[in-house]
Scaffold this motif. Sequence first.
Motif, PDB file in Angstrom:
ATOM      1  N   LEU A   1      21.561  73.828  46.062  1.00 19.33           N
ATOM      2  CA  LEU A   1      22.081  74.999  46.782  1.00 19.33           C
ATOM      3  C   LEU A   1      21.767  76.255  45.992  1.00 19.33           C
ATOM      4  O   LEU A   1      21.903  76.286  44.765  1.00 19.33           O
ATOM      5  CB  LEU A   1      23.597  74.867  46.961  1.00 19.33           C
ATOM      6  CG  LEU A   1      24.335  76.080  47.546  1.00 19.33           C
ATOM      7  CD1 LEU A   1      23.895  76.343  48.989  1.00 19.33           C
ATOM      8  CD2 LEU A   1      25.852  75.848  47.483  1.00 19.33           C
TER       9      LEU A   1
ATOM     10  N   THR B   1      22.901  80.305  45.896  1.00 16.40           N
ATOM     11  CA  THR B   1      23.955  81.162  46.415  1.00 16.40           C
ATOM     12  C   THR B   1      24.077  82.426  45.576  1.00 16.40           C
ATOM     13  O   THR B   1      23.274  82.669  44.669  1.00 16.40           O
ATOM     14  CB  THR B   1      25.294  80.402  46.463  1.00 16.40           C
ATOM     15  OG1 THR B   1      26.268  81.188  47.151  1.00 16.40           O
ATOM     16  CG2 THR B   1      25.808  80.063  45.074  1.00 16.40           C
TER      17      THR B   1
ATOM     18  N   ASP C   1      16.600  72.255  49.265  1.00 18.73           N
ATOM     19  CA  ASP C   1      17.415  73.364  48.776  1.00 18.73           C
ATOM     20  C   ASP C   1      17.975  74.120  49.977  1.00 18.73           C
ATOM     21  O   ASP C   1      17.235  74.410  50.924  1.00 18.73           O
ATOM     22  CB  ASP C   1      16.580  74.300  47.903  1.00 18.73           C
ATOM     23  CG  ASP C   1      17.425  75.396  47.288  1.00 18.73           C
ATOM     24  OD1 ASP C   1      18.318  75.062  46.492  1.00 18.73           O
ATOM     25  OD2 ASP C   1      17.187  76.578  47.586  1.00 18.73           O
ATOM     26  N   ILE C   2      19.243  74.441  49.939  1.00 23.45           N
ATOM     27  CA  ILE C   2      19.886  75.162  51.045  1.00 23.45           C
ATOM     28  C   ILE C   2      20.085  76.618  50.649  1.00 23.45           C
ATOM     29  O   ILE C   2      20.608  76.910  49.572  1.00 23.45           O
ATOM     30  CB  ILE C   2      21.241  74.527  51.408  1.00 23.45           C
ATOM     31  CG1 ILE C   2      21.055  73.052  51.803  1.00 23.45           C
ATOM     32  CG2 ILE C   2      21.906  75.295  52.547  1.00 23.45           C
ATOM     33  CD1 ILE C   2      22.356  72.315  52.036  1.00 23.45           C
TER      34      ILE C   2
ATOM     35  N   LEU D   1      22.993  73.726  41.339  1.00 26.15           N
ATOM     36  CA  LEU D   1      23.412  74.977  41.982  1.00 26.15           C
ATOM     37  C   LEU D   1      22.759  76.158  41.281  1.00 26.15           C
ATOM     38  O   LEU D   1      22.910  76.336  40.064  1.00 26.15           O
ATOM     39  CB  LEU D   1      24.941  75.107  41.904  1.00 26.15           C
ATOM     40  CG  LEU D   1      25.566  76.406  42.405  1.00 26.15           C
ATOM     41  CD1 LEU D   1      25.314  76.586  43.897  1.00 26.15           C
ATOM     42  CD2 LEU D   1      27.067  76.428  42.104  1.00 26.15           C
TER      43      LEU D   1
ATOM     44  N   LEU E   1      26.987  71.565  53.871  1.00 30.56           N
ATOM     45  CA  LEU E   1      26.561  70.806  52.697  1.00 30.56           C
ATOM     46  C   LEU E   1      26.735  69.307  52.911  1.00 30.56           C
ATOM     47  O   LEU E   1      25.845  68.514  52.582  1.00 30.56           O
ATOM     48  CB  LEU E   1      27.339  71.269  51.459  1.00 30.56           C
ATOM     49  CG  LEU E   1      27.178  72.751  51.073  1.00 30.56           C
ATOM     50  CD1 LEU E   1      27.892  73.032  49.763  1.00 30.56           C
ATOM     51  CD2 LEU E   1      25.712  73.135  50.973  1.00 30.56           C
TER      52      LEU E   1
ATOM     53  N   ILE F   1      26.148  68.042  46.261  1.00 27.92           N
ATOM     54  CA  ILE F   1      25.041  68.893  45.798  1.00 27.92           C
ATOM     55  C   ILE F   1      24.733  68.542  44.341  1.00 27.92           C
ATOM     56  O   ILE F   1      25.629  68.375  43.524  1.00 27.92           O
ATOM     57  CB  ILE F   1      25.422  70.385  45.943  1.00 27.92           C
ATOM     58  CG1 ILE F   1      25.549  70.746  47.425  1.00 27.92           C
ATOM     59  CG2 ILE F   1      24.395  71.273  45.240  1.00 27.92           C
ATOM     60  CD1 ILE F   1      24.268  70.607  48.229  1.00 27.92           C
TER      61      ILE F   1
ATOM     62  N   ALA G   1      30.510  72.630  46.668  1.00 28.99           N
ATOM     63  CA  ALA G   1      29.165  72.068  46.545  1.00 28.99           C
ATOM     64  C   ALA G   1      29.182  70.747  45.789  1.00 28.99           C
ATOM     65  O   ALA G   1      28.582  69.748  46.228  1.00 28.99           O
ATOM     66  CB  ALA G   1      28.255  73.070  45.843  1.00 28.99           C
TER      67      ALA G   1
END
Length: 341
Positions: free
Chosen positions: A138, A140, A95-96, A166, A125, A163, A158
Amino acid sequence: MQIGPYKLKSNLVVAPMAGVTDRPFRQLCKRMGAGLAVSEMVTSNSLLYGSEKTLRRANHEGEVEPISVQIAGADPKMLAEAAKYNVDRGAQIIDINMGCPAKKVCNVMAGSALLKDEPLVAQILKAVVGAVDVPVTLKTRLGWDKANKNVPLIARIAEDSGIQALAIHGRTRACLYTGHAEYDLIAEVKQQAGIPIIANGDITTPEKAKLVLDQTGADAVMIGRAAQGRPWIFREITHYLDTGKHLPPPEVEEIRSVMLAHLADLIQFYGEQTGTRVARKHISWYTKGLAGSANFRHAMNQLQTHEEQLAAIDAFFNELRQQGERLTYIHEESEEMAAYA
């Protein structure tokens, strides 16, 4: 809900929270019904890989799958290396972090500060997705501030970058954790997206979880502060979504047994000295709302050993038991605050 090859047992996700979502807490929430629990943020700075804190955060021994590790940073190459490092140590989902509003993170252009630089978002990404053979997700926010809510564009970037899910917190970076989370943009992203969307922010009750799922159409909800000292919120939400009815609140004796098991895991995970310090905040969260807990929590923070903690807990709960066998815990709702990562 599915992320890559992993079908989650529920659509309830534990938010990554610095200093909170360690392995013992993640395991507990999963036992209580969470389908996914994301780790504390791990630095992308390779110089810190050998630190005790980083090694502990990369310890997933015995953890229920899937294992999701959050990484943070601003350099695509370093983040890609951090992703590989954690996958080599058991991470099954990376996970970013592009949602943390903390100054110490944003000041180095990481976390939600990245939302100011959409080309860099795309570079990061793509670099991370290309570096590992596990799903990348991700987290955000709606955008940098109310004049720059660019999450629809971030979501498209993304998805184009590969990705696979989200998570969106319904505030901007400038909002920090003030005011109320907004869900309209999350709904807009969900209508356009071809990947799972997870709604996050101010989800503190079963009713709120259902409202957010209905309002946004999101595939899942992410719970943060509301799970602190209340890990059974996941079973409460699951039951409400399934039946439309509320589970009764836990009896005080269950609170005691869940807390003691959690504390034992903390001591085993951190060792006596650090585990005792970490335990203090959890004891405070577990006992909030119980009769006489304010004085108990104040006294607990002065205790230096785990044995002293256990003795104080025994005395406190024995007194509660004498007050009535059917005494139950009433959770005090509070807004989510900056414990989120």
